[in-house]
Enzyme design. Structure first.
Site, short mmCIF file in Angstrom:
data_model
loop_
_atom_site.label_atom_id
_atom_site.label_comp_id
_atom_site.label_asym_id
_atom_site.label_seq_id
_atom_site.Cartn_x
_atom_site.Cartn_y
_atom_site.Cartn_z
N GLU A 251 33.70 47.10 -11.68
CA GLU A 251 34.09 47.63 -10.39
C GLU A 251 33.82 49.01 -10.28
O GLU A 251 33.35 49.46 -9.25
CB GLU A 251 35.47 47.11 -10.00
CG GLU A 251 35.67 47.52 -8.58
CD GLU A 251 37.36 47.34 -8.37
OE1 GLU A 251 37.88 46.41 -8.79
OE2 GLU A 251 37.94 48.10 -7.61
N CYS B 117 44.26 46.75 -3.98
CA CYS B 117 44.16 45.46 -2.88
C CYS B 117 45.36 44.73 -2.69
O CYS B 117 46.10 44.87 -3.59
CB CYS B 117 43.00 44.42 -3.42
SG CYS B 117 43.36 43.78 -4.82
S1 SF4 Z 1 41.21 40.42 -3.77
FE1 SF4 Z 1 41.38 42.37 -5.14
S2 SF4 Z 1 41.69 41.15 -7.21
FE2 SF4 Z 1 40.71 39.90 -5.76
S3 SF4 Z 1 38.49 40.07 -5.80
FE3 SF4 Z 1 39.12 41.33 -4.37
S4 SF4 Z 1 39.79 43.22 -5.07
FE4 SF4 Z 1 39.60 41.83 -6.87
#
Ligand code: SF4
Length: 277
Positions: free
Chosen positions: A125, A190
């Site tokens: 990421e 997130c």
């Molecule tokens: S919601 Fe958050 S944890 Fe889930 S894939 Fe997206 S960035 Fe990653």
């Protein structure tokens, strides 16, 4: 034994979406490839491969007419450019939250900020975020700020990997604030991560033991485990439902939580198994 299954568990929406996109693509096309892991869960990746999607680490060798899925953690711009140049069909399963971080990084750069990402240097990421801007830096924690201090500019825009803990981000920001004149922070942790991090604190405090379920590759699972361990010494990071139940007989209460790419069924099986004790 009392079992507490976390309220916020199972696939996060980004993982659910990526799996859905991958399955739909496999049903629609023949030559479907994915670069790396769709998500960080070995069983999920295995079932994706069983649906006919081939894993590859080398885009250059893909045959003409292939369809290439971009994993949930995203990719740097050069991957998209390479796929376009080769004339391959791109199926983008990048999580929208990660896409949003890419956009924010680009906006910060356009406004003249040096972009700093607080996150794991070797995670896909953060590499993807960095690979969507002209330049920038990844700083893992407060201790690294001093190492980077000569490379830091007077105007810094900070973002974080979506699965960071607020604790690490706050401590790193505090150190950064001593090294620059203008510091802008956008909290890009997130929502699914925030909810799980809050819940692990509660579970670790109220239960005799906590089980954190997820792949060793999963950054968010690792952080859940670290957070739990700080509060509760009887915290265990396990990868699947295959556990030695007898090990848990001595506990009166057990909390169970999973990372964002751990299927809820795995957690339910563990809960069921412990219930039988
Ligand atoms: S919601 Fe958050 S944890 Fe889930 S894939 Fe997206 S960035 Fe990653």
């Amino acid at each position: 034994m009392k079992i507490y299954l976390a309220k916020h568990c199972g696939f996060c929406f980004g993982v659910k979406r990526a799996i859905k996109i991958a399955r739909e693509t496999a049903a629609k096309y023949e030559n479907v490839y994915i670069k790396g892991d769709l998500v960080h869960n070995e069983d999920v990746c295995k079932s994706i491969e069983e649906s006919g999607i081939k894993r590859t680490d080398s885009l250059e060798s893909l045959p003409k007419g292939s369809n290439v899925i971009i994993k949930a953690h995203g990719e740097p711009l050069k991957t998209y450019k390479c796929l376009k140049l080769m004339g391959l069909n791109i199926v983008d399963a990048t999580c929208p939250m990660v896409k949003d971080i890419h956009k924010k990084a680009q906006e910060l750069e356009e406004k003249g900020y040096q972009v700093v990402i607080i996150g794991d240097r070797n995670h896909e990421e953060t590499k993807g975020i960095l690979g969507n801007i002209a330049s920038g830096a990844i700083i893992e924690n407060k201790d690294e700020v001093l190492k980077f201090k000569d490379g830091l500019k007077d105007k810094i825009g900070v973002l974080c990997q979506s699965t960071q803990t607020l604790e690490n981000v706050t401590a790193t920001m505090h150190e950064l604030s001593k090294q620059t004149e203008e510091l802008l922070f956008i909290n890009t942790i997130c929502n699914p991560t925030r909810l799980r991090q809050k819940e692990i604190e509660k579970l670790s405090s109220k239960c005799d033991a906590v089980l954190i379920v997820g792949s060793k590759k999963s950054a968010n699972t690792k952080r859940l485990y670290e957070a739990a361990k700080k509060i509760n010494k009887s915290s265990f990071w396990i990868m699947s439902e295959k556990i030695n139940k007898n090990h848990f007989r001595k506990f009166k209460s057990v909390g169970i939580i999973g990372g964002a790419s751990t299927p809820v069924e795995v957690l339910q099986k563990i809960a069921g198994g412990l219930n039988d004790l």
